[in-house]
Design an enzyme around this catalytic site. Sequence first.
Site, PDB file in Angstrom:
ATOM      1  N   TYR A  62       1.061  -1.013   0.426  1.00 14.29           N
ATOM      2  CA  TYR A  62      -0.119   0.150   0.069  1.00 14.29           C
ATOM      3  C   TYR A  62       1.021   1.277  -0.082  1.00 14.29           C
ATOM      4  CZ  TYR A  62      -3.804  -2.942   1.116  1.00 14.29           C
ATOM      5  OH  TYR A  62      -5.349  -3.608   0.448  1.00 14.29           O
ATOM      6  N   PRO A 233     -15.788  -2.167   0.384  1.00 21.61           N
ATOM      7  CA  PRO A 233     -17.666  -2.668   0.733  1.00 21.61           C
ATOM      8  C   PRO A 233     -18.455  -1.123   0.339  1.00 21.61           C
ATOM      9  CG  PRO A 233     -16.754  -2.239   2.621  1.00 21.61           C
ATOM     10  CD  PRO A 233     -14.987  -2.699   1.652  1.00 21.61           C
ATOM     11  N   LEU A 234     -18.320  -0.181   0.644  1.00 24.43           N
ATOM     12  CA  LEU A 234     -18.247   1.499  -0.100  1.00 24.43           C
ATOM     13  C   LEU A 234     -18.927   1.694  -1.791  1.00 24.43           C
ATOM     14  CD1 LEU A 234     -17.372   3.238   2.302  1.00 24.43           C
ATOM     15  CD2 LEU A 234     -19.289   2.293   2.571  1.00 24.43           C
ATOM     16  N   ALA A 235     -18.855   0.204  -2.693  1.00 29.68           N
ATOM     17  CA  ALA A 235     -18.454   0.059  -3.688  1.00 29.68           C
ATOM     18  C   ALA A 235     -18.251   2.211  -4.447  1.00 29.68           C
ATOM     19  CB  ALA A 235     -19.628   0.278  -4.275  1.00 29.68           C
ATOM     20  N   GLY A 237     -17.668   4.735  -3.397  1.00 30.81           N
ATOM     21  CA  GLY A 237     -19.330   5.329  -3.684  1.00 30.81           C
ATOM     22  C   GLY A 237     -20.352   6.428  -4.214  1.00 30.81           C
TER      23      GLY A 237
END
Length: 325
Positions: A62, A233-235, A237
């Site tokens: 990262y 998981p939030l795609a 936004g």
Amino acid sequence: MLRTLPLNKRGIPASRIALGCMGLGGGWDHEPITAENIKQGHEAVEAALSIGINFFDHADIYTRGKAEKVFGEIFRDRPGLREEIIIQSKCGIKLIEPGDTTNTFDISREHILKSVDGTLSRLGTDYIDILLLHRPDPLMDPEEVAEALHQLKVSGKVRHFGVSNMSAAQIRLLQHYCDEPFIVNQLHMSLAKISWLDAMVSVNREPWKDITFPEGTIEYCRMENIQLQAWGPLAQGSFSGRSLEGQPENVVNTAALVKELARQKNTTPEAIVLSWLMTHPAAIQPVIGTVNPQRIAACAGADQLELTRKEWYDLYVSSRGEKLP
């Protein structure tokens, strides 16, 4: 009813939601971390802690290691924090360097051991709570992997192990040779990434769209008490405020439905999107990828929401863009 996390069943006091740290450290370059990078890290950590998150997800790649370096500075600035939180990191991807033509996957014994030492140095800690093998490596020798993990365990450098982006068959192969249980499988799952569900409902049907999700993976993880974690998981936004210009009809319709449910339940679109994942009985742990304090705060309360079966299916079918069989 919100299910108990498999990690909690194993005695690991993980929060229901985790914070992914890929956004820390600035760009994916070789520039050193800055005071502003460290300040951003402090703000993200504080926002996460304020809503009950104690689980932080890293990877050696990262921002080319800078995300872990930022966290190392946070630990130095906040004595005692290390023992209050859970740190997960990953290894197994080699990024493109000068002279390379592509990135590669590498979960050889040598690379695993070297990667963990690098992570520990950057974090400024002497152990990682959980180490994930980041991607399946076609050249993987499971016996060699087993040797590396055993060495890391007995040395105290890693307490638990897991995988990321792997199928049930790949986990079974590794587990056959490894004494330590694999307790996590991190997969791309969200209201926008629904192939893991489509693979279930399309059994005994003509192939629908381009389902490539490996059959039986979700079921295997549930049976073996392996924590399913959802990355993305939030795609990004897509259903919680991102511009919908040029987006397909199913995304536009789903964003509108999420917004309406958030209004009805007096919560945020982010909480609805996460709650949709956590409503699934597999006790999925979302790993949110934002490091924006406001967006982190918007996820508060997602673990307290309960969607009805109708609401859950309405969201799924809307995102699918086609009725169920």
